[in-house]
Scaffold this motif. Structure first.
Motif, PDB file in Angstrom:
ATOM      1  N   SER B 497       0.835  -1.208   0.000  1.00 48.89           N
ATOM      2  CA  SER B 497       0.000   0.000   0.000  1.00 48.89           C
ATOM      3  C   SER B 497       0.871   1.260   0.000  1.00 48.89           C
ATOM      4  O   SER B 497       2.094   1.186   0.110  1.00 48.89           O
ATOM      5  CB  SER B 497      -0.925   0.003   1.215  1.00 48.89           C
ATOM      6  OG  SER B 497      -0.148   0.009   2.387  1.00 48.89           O
ATOM      7  N   THR B 498       0.219   2.406  -0.139  1.00 42.52           N
ATOM      8  CA  THR B 498       0.962   3.665  -0.236  1.00 42.52           C
ATOM      9  C   THR B 498       0.675   4.561   0.964  1.00 42.52           C
ATOM     10  O   THR B 498      -0.462   4.655   1.426  1.00 42.52           O
ATOM     11  CB  THR B 498       0.558   4.414  -1.521  1.00 42.52           C
ATOM     12  OG1 THR B 498       0.889   3.599  -2.624  1.00 42.52           O
ATOM     13  CG2 THR B 498       1.285   5.749  -1.638  1.00 42.52           C
ATOM     14  N   ILE B 499       1.719   5.226   1.454  1.00 40.09           N
ATOM     15  CA  ILE B 499       1.566   6.203   2.539  1.00 40.09           C
ATOM     16  C   ILE B 499       1.887   7.576   1.956  1.00 40.09           C
ATOM     17  O   ILE B 499       2.891   7.738   1.260  1.00 40.09           O
ATOM     18  CB  ILE B 499       2.528   5.867   3.689  1.00 40.09           C
ATOM     19  CG1 ILE B 499       2.088   4.547   4.344  1.00 40.09           C
ATOM     20  CG2 ILE B 499       2.555   6.977   4.725  1.00 40.09           C
ATOM     21  CD1 ILE B 499       3.190   3.856   5.067  1.00 40.09           C
ATOM     22  N   THR B 500       0.993   8.530   2.184  1.00 41.92           N
ATOM     23  CA  THR B 500       1.211   9.866   1.639  1.00 41.92           C
ATOM     24  C   THR B 500       1.499  10.843   2.771  1.00 41.92           C
ATOM     25  O   THR B 500       0.734  10.923   3.733  1.00 41.92           O
ATOM     26  CB  THR B 500      -0.028  10.342   0.868  1.00 41.92           C
ATOM     27  OG1 THR B 500      -0.422   9.294  -0.014  1.00 41.92           O
ATOM     28  CG2 THR B 500       0.277  11.596   0.077  1.00 41.92           C
ATOM     29  N   VAL B 501       2.603  11.544   2.656  1.00 46.60           N
ATOM     30  CA  VAL B 501       2.952  12.561   3.654  1.00 46.60           C
ATOM     31  C   VAL B 501       2.943  13.910   2.943  1.00 46.60           C
ATOM     32  O   VAL B 501       3.572  14.062   1.897  1.00 46.60           O
ATOM     33  CB  VAL B 501       4.350  12.302   4.243  1.00 46.60           C
ATOM     34  CG1 VAL B 501       4.686  13.358   5.281  1.00 46.60           C
ATOM     35  CG2 VAL B 501       4.420  10.916   4.858  1.00 46.60           C
ATOM     36  N   SER B 502       2.202  14.867   3.482  1.00 46.46           N
ATOM     37  CA  SER B 502       2.200  16.184   2.837  1.00 46.46           C
ATOM     38  C   SER B 502       2.443  17.258   3.881  1.00 46.46           C
ATOM     39  O   SER B 502       2.196  17.060   5.074  1.00 46.46           O
ATOM     40  CB  SER B 502       0.879  16.429   2.128  1.00 46.46           C
ATOM     41  OG  SER B 502      -0.127  16.639   3.080  1.00 46.46           O
ATOM     42  N   MET B 503       2.940  18.375   3.429  1.00 45.34           N
ATOM     43  CA  MET B 503       3.226  19.473   4.332  1.00 45.34           C
ATOM     44  C   MET B 503       2.811  20.764   3.651  1.00 45.34           C
ATOM     45  O   MET B 503       3.060  20.966   2.465  1.00 45.34           O
ATOM     46  CB  MET B 503       4.727  19.495   4.588  1.00 45.34           C
ATOM     47  CG  MET B 503       5.122  20.538   5.564  1.00 45.34           C
ATOM     48  SD  MET B 503       6.785  20.176   6.088  1.00 45.34           S
ATOM     49  CE  MET B 503       7.090  21.622   7.019  1.00 45.34           C
ATOM     50  N   SER B 504       2.139  21.638   4.412  1.00 45.00           N
ATOM     51  CA  SER B 504       1.710  22.905   3.813  1.00 45.00           C
ATOM     52  C   SER B 504       1.611  23.955   4.898  1.00 45.00           C
ATOM     53  O   SER B 504       1.737  23.657   6.089  1.00 45.00           O
ATOM     54  CB  SER B 504       0.357  22.730   3.137  1.00 45.00           C
ATOM     55  OG  SER B 504      -0.600  22.344   4.094  1.00 45.00           O
ATOM     56  N   LYS B 505       1.382  25.186   4.476  1.00 43.92           N
ATOM     57  CA  LYS B 505       1.233  26.285   5.423  1.00 43.92           C
ATOM     58  C   LYS B 505      -0.230  26.699   5.424  1.00 43.92           C
ATOM     59  O   LYS B 505      -0.815  26.920   4.360  1.00 43.92           O
ATOM     60  CB  LYS B 505       2.114  27.447   4.972  1.00 43.92           C
ATOM     61  CG  LYS B 505       2.107  28.617   5.915  1.00 43.92           C
ATOM     62  CD  LYS B 505       2.893  29.774   5.345  1.00 43.92           C
ATOM     63  CE  LYS B 505       2.555  31.035   6.109  1.00 43.92           C
ATOM     64  NZ  LYS B 505       3.178  32.204   5.536  1.00 43.92           N
ATOM     65  N   GLN B 506      -0.822  26.777   6.602  1.00 40.69           N
ATOM     66  CA  GLN B 506      -2.220  27.199   6.697  1.00 40.69           C
ATOM     67  C   GLN B 506      -2.385  28.093   7.916  1.00 40.69           C
ATOM     68  O   GLN B 506      -2.147  27.651   9.037  1.00 40.69           O
ATOM     69  CB  GLN B 506      -3.135  25.977   6.866  1.00 40.69           C
ATOM     70  CG  GLN B 506      -3.537  25.318   5.555  1.00 40.69           C
ATOM     71  CD  GLN B 506      -4.316  24.047   5.813  1.00 40.69           C
ATOM     72  OE1 GLN B 506      -5.016  23.937   6.817  1.00 40.69           O
ATOM     73  NE2 GLN B 506      -4.170  23.082   4.935  1.00 40.69           N
ATOM     74  N   ASN B 507      -2.824  29.321   7.712  1.00 42.67           N
ATOM     75  CA  ASN B 507      -3.126  30.213   8.838  1.00 42.67           C
ATOM     76  C   ASN B 507      -2.074  30.195   9.947  1.00 42.67           C
ATOM     77  O   ASN B 507      -2.347  29.791  11.074  1.00 42.67           O
ATOM     78  CB  ASN B 507      -4.469  29.836   9.487  1.00 42.67           C
ATOM     79  CG  ASN B 507      -5.610  30.072   8.532  1.00 42.67           C
ATOM     80  OD1 ASN B 507      -5.441  30.755   7.515  1.00 42.67           O
ATOM     81  ND2 ASN B 507      -6.757  29.504   8.836  1.00 42.67           N
ATOM     82  N   ASN B 508      -0.858  30.575   9.660  1.00 41.34           N
ATOM     83  CA  ASN B 508       0.210  30.646  10.665  1.00 41.34           C
ATOM     84  C   ASN B 508       0.586  29.308  11.284  1.00 41.34           C
ATOM     85  O   ASN B 508       1.154  29.252  12.366  1.00 41.34           O
ATOM     86  CB  ASN B 508      -0.149  31.607  11.817  1.00 41.34           C
ATOM     87  CG  ASN B 508      -0.388  32.992  11.309  1.00 41.34           C
ATOM     88  OD1 ASN B 508       0.258  33.423  10.351  1.00 41.34           O
ATOM     89  ND2 ASN B 508      -1.323  33.690  11.921  1.00 41.34           N
ATOM     90  N   HIS B 509       0.239  28.229  10.607  1.00 40.40           N
ATOM     91  CA  HIS B 509       0.629  26.916  11.103  1.00 40.40           C
ATOM     92  C   HIS B 509       1.280  26.115   9.984  1.00 40.40           C
ATOM     93  O   HIS B 509       0.908  26.265   8.823  1.00 40.40           O
ATOM     94  CB  HIS B 509      -0.583  26.139  11.612  1.00 40.40           C
ATOM     95  CG  HIS B 509      -1.008  26.537  12.986  1.00 40.40           C
ATOM     96  ND1 HIS B 509      -1.789  27.647  13.220  1.00 40.40           N
ATOM     97  CD2 HIS B 509      -0.746  25.986  14.201  1.00 40.40           C
ATOM     98  CE1 HIS B 509      -1.989  27.758  14.529  1.00 40.40           C
ATOM     99  NE2 HIS B 509      -1.366  26.768  15.139  1.00 40.40           N
ATOM    100  N   ALA B 510       2.243  25.298  10.374  1.00 41.08           N
ATOM    101  CA  ALA B 510       2.717  24.278   9.445  1.00 41.08           C
ATOM    102  C   ALA B 510       1.806  23.084   9.665  1.00 41.08           C
ATOM    103  O   ALA B 510       1.575  22.681  10.803  1.00 41.08           O
ATOM    104  CB  ALA B 510       4.154  23.918   9.753  1.00 41.08           C
TER     105      ALA B 510
END
Lengths: 121, 583
Positions: B497-510
């Motif tokens: 199976s696949t594991i997806t890791v994502s990172m983004s900036k939202q409203n002063n939060h990582a």
């Protein structure tokens, strides 16, 4: 055939000290033992081993105290392995700064890994 | 990848609105969702929620309702501020006396609301105007005698009150979802400008005002000398008196020249009874809070008379150096005794706490050493036999010894885990935080996990943030957070199976999302998984692959970073763990 090394084991816990002694002797190395930092200094005054395995937490001068006392340049050819009971990250950073060649958590070492560690230094 | 759905409660947290609002939006079709379960509550996809966030600026939206909102806010500004005051007082239990001071800011709050109403309907009001206004507010608040907390809380409650009154006015319902989120976000954004600017100005000018005050010698010495109360100024580092006023001289009988340049002890005004311990505790309290109110000291006057004085001290900066400004009031022995009892009680409590804390640290230290040592020795001796260093053994002997070796390994790991938990649980657990690149740590965690993922033929996909995100965090601990989450994702997912890791900036939060295609977590278990020693039974659970501590650590560590974690999951479809860390 690997070259036989002179190893000084500094460890206050008898069971572990003797285990290291047996393991390293069976692998063909020449082992001397000390049960405290003070004893280790006595041994070092007489002869200089190739490798010192040094427990950091001992009564009668801890390994850290001993490291600070050792004149690094006097023992520049001796490799030092710091042994700890716990994966103490700040302590690791500290002893590496004091010129230790390797920092190892004792519980992570199997006999085979101990031999490899000593031989690969 | 399966799509994770969140419920109304989670959607509300995510969007920063009330659950009621989320339901209303869903009913009106402003927020796309679908009903599930016997009770038929809403579920939303993250994509849908995110759509609500990514909107055009309000300025491009020509909407008559915005004009209505503007006039509504203008007309009701005073009422909104009044409601904000009520909420401020009741929610935070602010004493009435302080509220009268807070209320001095009401005209400014009304002005903020009118500016806000203008900027909702127009793009001409720039950020700069808000910043300038915030400087003015901070100045006023300072002069009115508000603390920084009171001022910022005030702004927050006004913001809440604005949103609440708009919600109940029904005006928001008339907006389409895009405009609605644009409006709400703009309110949040502008309120954030005000609070951050207030905090900044407050901090700067507060220090400046204080220093200016003490540096303008003339003004200060007049107040100091003529004060009807005895005062001294002592250098915090040297303990030497640098100034004392007329009242203090009268109280002690010593002239200024007999006091300046000496510590109270060396000037001979403190009788022997004052112990080193008391001085140390006072110093600790000063270091911690910046002031001590109501403690008492006995001073010996020049004539040899012992006087009991009630003192209050505060740390002030004079020419950049910390000093203690102390005032003294004479008290009768009886009054002093009563205070002393209180004080001794405090000292005893303090000592007991210190002792307990030391005992706890000692306990952790001793267990770490003592528990691990015997197990380490077992590992060596059994290891020597298993590695054939002392001759051949039979297959059955090998089988038994291998079992013993594995048990011992588990024991060592349990001791480790126990210690780590104790460390993380104790408040003194020092975080070695510094500002650094979060994505780098996340990438390292992914890299470290790759060999074990490959052994399960699992793929890991990483979607990075478009910009570098600098966050204040402790590297080993946050690494533990990421490693645990990735490890869990792998452990509870099938091979391939696949594991997806994502990172983004939202409203002063990582924001970091870790999504798997695994067994998922039953909704009844979702709240429990962060508790100590919780293990949810499923097809992947074995006694060896977990201890029920991982997610407990993750949550504790994130708490210590002012971050949070949330899970959305569906049985047999997978889970997404979302981590927020403040930027």
């Amino acid at each position: 055939m690997k070259k036989s090394k002179k190893v000084l084991v500094v460890e206050d816990e008898k069971a572990i000290r003797e285990a290291y002694n047996d393991i390293l002797q069976m692998a063909g190395h020449e082992v001397s033992l000390a049960s405290s930092g003070l004893e280790a200094l006595d041994v070092l005054a007489l002869s200089q081993p190739d490798v010192m395995l040094l427990d950091l937490y001992m009564p009668n001068m801890t390994g850290s105290e001993m490291l600070q006392k050792l004149q690094k340049d006097r023992y520049s050819t001796m490799k030092i392995v710091a042994l700890s009971n716990v994966a103490d990250i700040p302590m690791k950073a500290q002893v590496l700064e004091w010129g230790v060649d390797s920092f190892v958590t004792k519980a992570d070492l199997s006999p085979k890994q101990l031999i490899q560690l000593v031989e690969n230094l | 990848m399966s799509e994770m759905k969140v419920n109304c409660q989670e959607a509300a947290t995510y969007l920063g609105v009330s659950v009621k609002t989320v339901r209303r939006w869903a009913q009106n079709g402003k927020l796309k969702g679908h009903k599930v379960g016997s009770r038929g509550d809403w579920r939303f996809s993250h994509e849908q929620l995110n759509n609500l966030f990514h909107y055009d600026d309000v300025r491009q939206l020509n909407n008559n309702i915005l004009v209505d909102i503007k006039s509504f806010l203008l007309e009701n500004a005073s009422k909104i501020v009044k409601n904000a005051n009520v909420a401020h007082q009741t929610d935070l239990e602010v004493p009435k006396v302080r509220m009268t001071i807070v209320k001095k800011m009401n005209p400014s709050c009304v002005a903020v609301i009118s500016l806000l109403s203008e900027s909702i309907a127009s793009s001409d009001i720039s950020k700069k105007v808000f910043e300038n206004m915030s400087v003015k507010i901070a100045d006023e608040a300072l002069q009115a005698g508000l603390t920084i907390e009171e001022t910022i809380d005030g702004v927050m409650f006004v913001k809440k009150s604005v949103t609440k009154s708009l919600e109940s006015s029904g005006l928001l319902l008339k907006l389409d979802s895009k405009t609605l989120t644009a409006v709400l976000n703009k309110i949040n954004y502008l309120a954030d400008i005000v609070s951050s600017q207030v905090a900044f100005v407050f901090h700067n000018s507060h220090q400046k005002v204080q220093e200016e005050y003490f540096n303008s010698e003339e003004k200060f010495s007049r107040v100091f000398d003529l004060a009807p109360v005895a005062y001294t100024i002592t250098n915090l580092n040297t303990g030497k008196i640098i100034n004392a006023n007329e009242m203090f001289s009268r109280l002690t009988g010593y002239s200024l020249s007999e006091l300046v340049g000496k510590s109270a002890q060396s000037a001979g005004i403190v009788p022997d009874k004052e112990t080193e311990k008391m001085i140390k505790i006072r110093r600790q309290m000063l270091d911690k809070t910046g002031y001590i109110s109501k403690y008492h000291r006995r001073f010996k006057t020049k004539q040899g008379e012992i006087k009991t004085l009630l003192c209050s001290s505060v740390i002030v900066k004079i020419k950049g150096e910390p000093h203690i400004l102390t005032n003294y009031l004479e008290r009768t022995e009886k009054q002093a005794l009563a205070i002393e009892q209180e004080y001794i009680g405090l000292i005893q409590a303090h000592e007991e706490l210190t002792k307990l804390s030391q005992a706890k640290d000692q306990f952790i230290g001793i267990t770490s050493h003592q528990l691990r040592t015997p197990a380490t020795a077992v590992k060596q001796y059994v290891g020597m036999i298993l590695e054939d260093m002392v001759g051949e053994i039979t297959d059955q002997q090998r089988k038994y010894l291998e079992t013993a070796y594995r048990s011992n390994e588990r024991q060592l790991k349990l001791i480790n885990d126990f210690l780590k938990t104790a460390q993380i649980d104790t408040s003194s657990y020092a975080l070695r935080k510094k500002r650094q690149d979060l994505q780098k740590t996340l990438k390292t965690a992914i890299l470290n996990a790759t060999p074990s993922l490959e052994s399960r033929r699992q793929n890991i996909v990483f979607l990075g943030a478009s910009e570098k995100l600098m966050v204040v965090f402790d590297k080993p601990d946050i690494d533990l957070v990421f490693s645990n989450l990735i490890d869990n994702a792998s452990k509870y997912s099938p091979e391939g199976s696949t594991i997806t890791v994502s990172m983004s900036k939202q409203n002063n939060h990582a924001v970091i999302n870790i999504t798997d295609q695994g067994v998922g977590i039953d909704s009844k278990d979702q709240t429990k998984i962060f508790d100590k020693f919780t293990r949810v039974r499923n097809t992947f659970t074995t006694p060896d692959n977990g201890n029920g501590l991982g997610l407990h650590w993750v949550k504790k560590i994130l708490n210590k970073h002012a971050g949070k974690i949330m899970v959305t999951s569906k049985l047999n479809q997978g889970s997404t763990f979302t981590v927020w860390l403040p930027l």
